[in-house]
Design an enzyme around this catalytic site. Structure first.
Site, PDB file in Angstrom:
ATOM      1  N   PHE A   1      28.872  36.539  13.508  1.00  0.00           N
ATOM      2  CA  PHE A   1      30.093  35.725  13.563  1.00  0.00           C
ATOM      3  C   PHE A   1      30.959  35.864  12.296  1.00  0.00           C
ATOM      4  CE2 PHE A   1      31.261  31.124  12.408  1.00  0.00           C
ATOM      5  CZ  PHE A   1      32.566  31.239  12.851  1.00  0.00           C
TER       6      PHE A   1
ATOM      7  N   PHE B   1      25.512  38.899   4.166  1.00  0.00           N
ATOM      8  CA  PHE B   1      25.715  37.885   5.212  1.00  0.00           C
ATOM      9  C   PHE B   1      24.486  37.807   6.126  1.00  0.00           C
ATOM     10  CE2 PHE B   1      30.384  37.247   5.130  1.00  0.00           C
ATOM     11  CZ  PHE B   1      30.819  38.361   4.448  1.00  0.00           C
TER      12      PHE B   1
ATOM     13  N   ALA C   1      21.386  37.150   8.141  1.00  0.00           N
ATOM     14  CA  ALA C   1      20.439  36.034   8.124  1.00  0.00           C
ATOM     15  C   ALA C   1      20.092  35.638   9.552  1.00  0.00           C
ATOM     16  CB  ALA C   1      21.044  34.826   7.407  1.00  0.00           C
TER      17      ALA C   1
ATOM     18  N   THR D   1      24.834  28.610   1.976  1.00  0.00           N
ATOM     19  CA  THR D   1      25.276  27.477   2.785  1.00  0.00           C
ATOM     20  C   THR D   1      25.135  26.170   2.018  1.00  0.00           C
ATOM     21  OG1 THR D   1      24.555  26.117   4.672  1.00  0.00           O
ATOM     22  CG2 THR D   1      22.929  27.611   3.787  1.00  0.00           C
TER      23      THR D   1
ATOM     24  N   GLU E   1      23.889  23.695   3.223  1.00  0.00           N
ATOM     25  CA  GLU E   1      22.668  23.033   3.707  1.00  0.00           C
ATOM     26  C   GLU E   1      21.538  23.076   2.677  1.00  0.00           C
ATOM     27  OE1 GLU E   1      21.753  23.639   7.850  1.00  0.00           O
ATOM     28  OE2 GLU E   1      23.824  24.137   8.310  1.00  0.00           O
TER      29      GLU E   1
ATOM     30  N   TYR F   1      15.416  26.632   8.076  1.00  0.00           N
ATOM     31  CA  TYR F   1      16.583  27.492   7.798  1.00  0.00           C
ATOM     32  C   TYR F   1      17.090  27.260   6.373  1.00  0.00           C
ATOM     33  CZ  TYR F   1      21.567  28.676   7.517  1.00  0.00           C
ATOM     34  OH  TYR F   1      22.797  29.146   7.090  1.00  0.00           O
TER      35      TYR F   1
ATOM     36  N   SER G   1      14.812  28.463   3.651  1.00  0.00           N
ATOM     37  CA  SER G   1      14.818  29.917   3.434  1.00  0.00           C
ATOM     38  C   SER G   1      16.077  30.337   2.677  1.00  0.00           C
ATOM     39  CB  SER G   1      14.690  30.674   4.764  1.00  0.00           C
ATOM     40  OG  SER G   1      15.852  30.507   5.556  1.00  0.00           O
ATOM     41  N   LYS G   2      17.203  29.694   2.973  1.00  0.00           N
ATOM     42  CA  LYS G   2      18.443  30.049   2.270  1.00  0.00           C
ATOM     43  C   LYS G   2      18.369  29.607   0.794  1.00  0.00           C
ATOM     44  CE  LYS G   2      21.811  31.599   3.805  1.00  0.00           C
ATOM     45  NZ  LYS G   2      22.268  33.014   3.987  1.00  0.00           N
TER      46      LYS G   2
ATOM     47  N   LEU H   1      27.337  24.389  17.657  1.00  0.00           N
ATOM     48  CA  LEU H   1      27.968  23.256  18.351  1.00  0.00           C
ATOM     49  C   LEU H   1      29.282  23.608  19.066  1.00  0.00           C
ATOM     50  CD1 LEU H   1      27.887  20.109  18.846  1.00  0.00           C
ATOM     51  CD2 LEU H   1      29.449  19.956  16.897  1.00  0.00           C
TER      52      LEU H   1
ATOM     53  N   PRO I   1      25.022  18.300  25.462  1.00  0.00           N
ATOM     54  CA  PRO I   1      23.904  17.652  24.755  1.00  0.00           C
ATOM     55  C   PRO I   1      24.259  17.271  23.319  1.00  0.00           C
ATOM     56  CG  PRO I   1      23.574  20.031  24.839  1.00  0.00           C
ATOM     57  CD  PRO I   1      24.866  19.769  25.525  1.00  0.00           C
ATOM     58  N   VAL I   2      24.517  15.992  23.101  1.00  0.00           N
ATOM     59  CA  VAL I   2      24.842  15.500  21.766  1.00  0.00           C
ATOM     60  C   VAL I   2      23.574  14.902  21.158  1.00  0.00           C
ATOM     61  CG1 VAL I   2      26.209  13.824  20.460  1.00  0.00           C
ATOM     62  CG2 VAL I   2      27.249  15.077  22.380  1.00  0.00           C
ATOM     63  N   TYR I   3      23.163  15.447  20.023  1.00  0.00           N
ATOM     64  CA  TYR I   3      21.898  15.012  19.414  1.00  0.00           C
ATOM     65  C   TYR I   3      22.049  13.615  18.794  1.00  0.00           C
ATOM     66  CZ  TYR I   3      20.695  20.076  19.374  1.00  0.00           C
ATOM     67  OH  TYR I   3      20.451  21.391  19.699  1.00  0.00           O
TER      68      TYR I   3
HETATM   69  P1  NAD Z   1      25.100  34.977  12.762  1.00  0.00           P
HETATM   70  O1  NAD Z   1      23.783  34.467  13.220  1.00  0.00           O
HETATM   71  O2  NAD Z   1      26.280  34.868  13.676  1.00  0.00           O
HETATM   72  O3  NAD Z   1      24.983  36.522  12.364  1.00  0.00           O
HETATM   73  C1  NAD Z   1      23.909  37.004  11.616  1.00  0.00           C
HETATM   74  C2  NAD Z   1      23.983  38.526  11.630  1.00  0.00           C
HETATM   75  O4  NAD Z   1      22.908  39.024  10.827  1.00  0.00           O
HETATM   76  C3  NAD Z   1      23.808  39.134  13.027  1.00  0.00           C
HETATM   77  O5  NAD Z   1      24.773  40.139  13.220  1.00  0.00           O
HETATM   78  C4  NAD Z   1      22.401  39.713  12.996  1.00  0.00           C
HETATM   79  O6  NAD Z   1      22.239  40.845  13.846  1.00  0.00           O
HETATM   80  C5  NAD Z   1      22.264  40.070  11.532  1.00  0.00           C
HETATM   81  N1  NAD Z   1      20.858  40.132  11.093  1.00  0.00           N
HETATM   82  C6  NAD Z   1      19.882  39.200  11.316  1.00  0.00           C
HETATM   83  N2  NAD Z   1      18.729  39.612  10.770  1.00  0.00           N
HETATM   84  C7  NAD Z   1      18.982  40.809  10.161  1.00  0.00           C
HETATM   85  C8  NAD Z   1      18.200  41.709   9.414  1.00  0.00           C
HETATM   86  N3  NAD Z   1      16.886  41.488   9.172  1.00  0.00           N
HETATM   87  N4  NAD Z   1      18.785  42.823   8.942  1.00  0.00           N
HETATM   88  C9  NAD Z   1      20.086  43.085   9.178  1.00  0.00           C
HETATM   89  N5  NAD Z   1      20.886  42.272   9.895  1.00  0.00           N
HETATM   90  C10 NAD Z   1      20.336  41.139  10.372  1.00  0.00           C
HETATM   91  O7  NAD Z   1      25.384  34.234  11.379  1.00  0.00           O
HETATM   92  P2  NAD Z   1      26.759  33.731  10.756  1.00  0.00           P
HETATM   93  O8  NAD Z   1      27.068  32.388  11.288  1.00  0.00           O
HETATM   94  O9  NAD Z   1      27.761  34.821  10.855  1.00  0.00           O
HETATM   95  O10 NAD Z   1      26.320  33.543   9.232  1.00  0.00           O
HETATM   96  C11 NAD Z   1      26.446  34.616   8.293  1.00  0.00           C
HETATM   97  C12 NAD Z   1      25.933  34.131   6.943  1.00  0.00           C
HETATM   98  O11 NAD Z   1      26.664  32.994   6.514  1.00  0.00           O
HETATM   99  C13 NAD Z   1      24.472  33.692   6.970  1.00  0.00           C
HETATM  100  O12 NAD Z   1      23.860  34.129   5.787  1.00  0.00           O
HETATM  101  C14 NAD Z   1      24.531  32.176   7.020  1.00  0.00           C
HETATM  102  O13 NAD Z   1      23.399  31.607   6.409  1.00  0.00           O
HETATM  103  C15 NAD Z   1      25.789  31.912   6.205  1.00  0.00           C
HETATM  104  N6  NAD Z   1      26.530  30.683   6.541  1.00  0.00           N
HETATM  105  C16 NAD Z   1      26.859  30.406   7.832  1.00  0.00           C
HETATM  106  C17 NAD Z   1      27.611  29.266   8.116  1.00  0.00           C
HETATM  107  C18 NAD Z   1      28.050  28.947   9.531  1.00  0.00           C
HETATM  108  O14 NAD Z   1      28.620  27.867   9.766  1.00  0.00           O
HETATM  109  N7  NAD Z   1      27.840  29.810  10.502  1.00  0.00           N
HETATM  110  C19 NAD Z   1      27.989  28.411   7.083  1.00  0.00           C
HETATM  111  C20 NAD Z   1      27.625  28.734   5.763  1.00  0.00           C
HETATM  112  C21 NAD Z   1      26.906  29.883   5.515  1.00  0.00           C
HETATM  113  P1  TYD Z   2      25.068  23.535  14.442  1.00  0.00           P
HETATM  114  O1  TYD Z   2      26.307  24.138  15.033  1.00  0.00           O
HETATM  115  O2  TYD Z   2      23.744  23.971  14.948  1.00  0.00           O
HETATM  116  O3  TYD Z   2      25.183  23.736  12.855  1.00  0.00           O
HETATM  117  P2  TYD Z   2      24.273  23.112  11.649  1.00  0.00           P
HETATM  118  O4  TYD Z   2      23.036  22.566  12.224  1.00  0.00           O
HETATM  119  O5  TYD Z   2      24.001  24.319  10.815  1.00  0.00           O
HETATM  120  O6  TYD Z   2      25.131  22.103  10.981  1.00  0.00           O
HETATM  121  O7  TYD Z   2      25.138  21.954  14.629  1.00  0.00           O
HETATM  122  C1  TYD Z   2      26.259  21.208  14.150  1.00  0.00           C
HETATM  123  C2  TYD Z   2      25.976  19.760  14.421  1.00  0.00           C
HETATM  124  O8  TYD Z   2      25.982  19.540  15.848  1.00  0.00           O
HETATM  125  C3  TYD Z   2      24.598  19.293  13.958  1.00  0.00           C
HETATM  126  O9  TYD Z   2      24.702  17.961  13.448  1.00  0.00           O
HETATM  127  C4  TYD Z   2      23.751  19.311  15.211  1.00  0.00           C
HETATM  128  C5  TYD Z   2      24.746  18.992  16.307  1.00  0.00           C
HETATM  129  N1  TYD Z   2      24.462  19.607  17.639  1.00  0.00           N
HETATM  130  C6  TYD Z   2      24.404  18.797  18.776  1.00  0.00           C
HETATM  131  O10 TYD Z   2      24.601  17.574  18.724  1.00  0.00           O
HETATM  132  N2  TYD Z   2      24.150  19.403  19.977  1.00  0.00           N
HETATM  133  C7  TYD Z   2      23.929  20.732  20.096  1.00  0.00           C
HETATM  134  O11 TYD Z   2      23.651  21.225  21.235  1.00  0.00           O
HETATM  135  C8  TYD Z   2      24.007  21.548  18.918  1.00  0.00           C
HETATM  136  C9  TYD Z   2      23.769  23.024  18.993  1.00  0.00           C
HETATM  137  C10 TYD Z   2      24.274  20.938  17.711  1.00  0.00           C
END
Ligand code: NAD
Ligand code: TYD
Length: 353
Positions: free
Chosen positions: A12, A82, A84, A134, A136, A159, A162-163, A199, A214-216
């Site tokens: 993403f 990126f 993960a 992140t 988190e 998660y 690990s980060k 979400l 599904p709202v948690y």
């Molecule tokens: P994502 O899950 O959409 O994409 C992860 C990508 O990493 C995928 O393309 C996957 O194929 C690749 N990948 C997974 N394991 C791998 C490996 N062993 N070797 C090579 N490639 C691998 O994640 P995202 O939402 O795009 O997040 C990207 C980064 O940003 C992550 O490090 C995440 O922790 C961080 N991040 C995400 C958010 C968010 O809201 N999505 C917020 C803050 C930080």
């Molecule tokens: P998510 O998108 O999984 O991101 P993160 O857990 O990394 O913040 O979830 C965002 C918020 O939405 C989180 O408080 C959990 C909640 N959530 C739901 O209520 N229902 C769902 O089906 C999902 C996936 C998340």
């Protein structure tokens, strides 16, 4: 020409980063190493097909020989990691892969970068390792206050643990060997190409198909939402201007309770699709996520003051852009929600819905 090893950029945020960088810089090389897990998707990169500034390599960041070979071939100036396993719910069911990719994969990249960039006790000029992390890792907030870069790490989920561990290794390479590094810690992203386990895209997809939402818990957990392009801008700014060894928090003060997000998506899609089957009756409050962090909120003062970063897209504009994107990319959604996704959804939600 600046040469970047970017990892996980078929996912993403990474795919959005590829577009951001190629739009901004003419003279650049992005080598994109991605394992193509369930979250990686070459369709996300189809608009850069044929662009010589982007080279895709399928592979694992844990693979020492592969990554070493890439350093030898390209002599990178930057590594931006990126890659993960990124979904909290999956980490609760299966933590090991989070340690493998997020911790061991990061350490492998650090080792390869060190081997390539450090010779005779001296670091080559102009190199940098940037870890995309992140908010988190800071844990959970109460009703008041914000995460600052000085907030102690206190991760709760597998998660975020690990980060946080990966972040500590990055700082260990800086403190021990003098490696030039930065860490960015961003709040929740949303926008195009986000996999519908998270979400916002999950709710958009379910609303469209009149499926239950599904709202948690009580729906009052708060996340601080940032449009993905604003995150990409921040990463570029930190890569090219961040002070060595510094952490930068990235967020735009867009805190919203989850239930507000879900109701906004319902209202938008109801209006846009003129569909009376779309209403708040689709909402189902379900069993809470284990260890569910209550609130995240970023203080972005440091990146604003030092680098002049600011978010360009408000939540109101960003959510409409995002919904428009998903409505215009039905085929993308159909492809990523076929097959394994159905199994995932069934497993994750069968005892909840
Ligand atoms: P994502 O899950 O959409 O994409 C992860 C990508 O990493 C995928 O393309 C996957 O194929 C690749 N990948 C997974 N394991 C791998 C490996 N062993 N070797 C090579 N490639 C691998 O994640 P995202 O939402 O795009 O997040 C990207 C980064 O940003 C992550 O490090 C995440 O922790 C961080 N991040 C995400 C958010 C968010 O809201 N999505 C917020 C803050 C930080
Ligand atoms: P998510 O998108 O999984 O991101 P993160 O857990 O990394 O913040 O979830 C965002 C918020 O939405 C989180 O408080 C959990 C909640 N959530 C739901 O209520 N229902 C769902 O089906 C999902 C996936 C998340």
């Amino acid at each position: 020409m600046k040469k970047y090893l970017i990892t996980g950029c078929a996912g993403f945020i990474g795919s959005n980063f590829v577009y951001y960088m190629l739009n901004k810089y003419e003279d650049i090389l992005l080598v994109n190493l991605d394992k193509l897990t369930y979250a990686g998707n070459l369709e996300n990169l189809k608009d850069v097909e044929g662009d010589k500034r982007h080279v895709f390599v399928q592979g694992d960041i844990c693979d020492r020989a592969l990554v070493t070979g890439l350093f030898e071939k390209y002599d990178f100036d930057y590594v931006i990691n990126f890659a993960a396993e990124s979904h909290v719910d999956r980490s609760i069911s299966n933590p090991e892969i989070f340690v493998e990719t997020n911790v061991l994969g990061t350490v492998n990249l650090l080792q390869c970068a060190k081997n390539a960039w450090l010779a005779d006790g001296k670091w080559a000029e102009g190199k940098k390792y940037l870890q995309v992390s992140t908010d988190e890792v800071y844990g959970s907030l109460g009703e008041d206050g914000y995460f600052m870069e000085t907030t102690p790490l206190c991760p709760h989920s597998p998660y975020s643990s690990s980060k946080a561990s990966a972040d500590m290794f990055v700082m260990a390479f800086h403190d021990t060997y003098g490696m030039p590094v930065n860490i960015t810690r961003c709040s929740n992203n949303y926008g195009p190409y986000q996999f519908p386990e998270k979400l916002i895209p999950l709710m958009i997809n379910n609303v469209k198909h009149h499926k239950q939402l599904p709202v948690y818990g009580d729906g009052m957990n708060v996340r601080d939402w940032l449009y993905v392009e604003d995150h990409c801008k921040a990463i570029d700014m930190v890569a090219n201007g961040g002070r060595d060894g510094e952490v930068y928090n990235v967020g735009g003060h867009n805190e919203r309770p989850n239930i507000f997000i879900v109701k906004t998506i319902i209202a938008q899609l109801h209006e846009r699709l003129q569909d009376d089957g779309i209403d708040e009756g689709l909402i189902k409050y379900v069993a809470d996520r284990l260890g569910h962090d209550r609130r995240y909120g970023i203080d972005p003062t440091k990146i604003k003051n030092e680098l002049g970063w600011y978010p360009e897209t408000t939540f109101e504009v960003g959510i409409v852009k995002t919904i428009d994107w998903y409505l215009a990319h039905e085929e993308w959604m159909a492809n990523v929600t076929s097959g394994n996704y159905q199994k995932y959804y069934e497993e994750m939600y069968k005892n909840r819905l």
